[in-house]
Design an enzyme around this catalytic site. Sequence first.
Site, short mmCIF file in Angstrom:
data_model
loop_
_atom_site.label_atom_id
_atom_site.label_comp_id
_atom_site.label_asym_id
_atom_site.label_seq_id
_atom_site.Cartn_x
_atom_site.Cartn_y
_atom_site.Cartn_z
N CYS A 78 0.21 -3.51 4.61
CA CYS A 78 -0.43 -2.45 3.84
C CYS A 78 -0.16 -1.11 4.50
O CYS A 78 -0.34 -0.95 5.71
CB CYS A 78 -1.93 -2.72 3.74
SG CYS A 78 -2.85 -1.45 2.85
N CYS A 129 -8.68 -3.33 3.05
CA CYS A 129 -9.12 -1.97 2.70
C CYS A 129 -9.35 -1.76 1.20
O CYS A 129 -9.85 -0.73 0.80
CB CYS A 129 -8.12 -0.93 3.22
SG CYS A 129 -6.57 -0.85 2.29
N CYS A 149 4.23 -8.28 -8.10
CA CYS A 149 5.04 -7.09 -8.31
C CYS A 149 4.33 -5.92 -7.64
O CYS A 149 3.33 -5.40 -8.15
CB CYS A 149 5.19 -6.87 -9.82
SG CYS A 149 6.35 -5.59 -10.26
#
Length: 160
Positions: A78, A129, A149
């Site tokens: 992330c 998060c 995706c």
Amino acid sequence: MDRRAVLVLLGSGVAAGALAACGGAQQAEAKSYPVQYSEAEWKRRLTPEQFRILRKAGTERAGSSPLDKEKRKGTFVCAADDHPLFSSTTKFDSHTGWPSFWKPLAGAVGTSTDYAIGVPRTEVHCARCGGHLGHVFDDGPRPTGKRYCMNGAAMKFVPA
């Protein structure tokens, strides 16, 4: 166009707007996550594009992310909190213009229902998060049949 067609068209527009107001980004952000910051702090920590995608459920232009062509071994994390999301071993070329994977790492992502375009889709967000990553579809390869995706701007690549 006759009166009935006009009424159907107008009614469809109102229904789509109502569904869009129930978007999944609000659901993902309403939950409590281990990593939380104020909107001002997220803006400070992220680029404008990352903020638009991760915190406002935006979508990058197809083909704009270099991560779509990333072929090395490693981990996609992330961009907001470095939480590991996908192994390069599950990445495949979906020919959509976005990095695609057939399976996330265990416990890496969460999902919610997103009505932003007027039809339900499964939104994928970071389990740590709550940042918006993209969507998952049922048209991927074996063994899962899933296509995660993802927005490349929502991730960083860490080579093995």
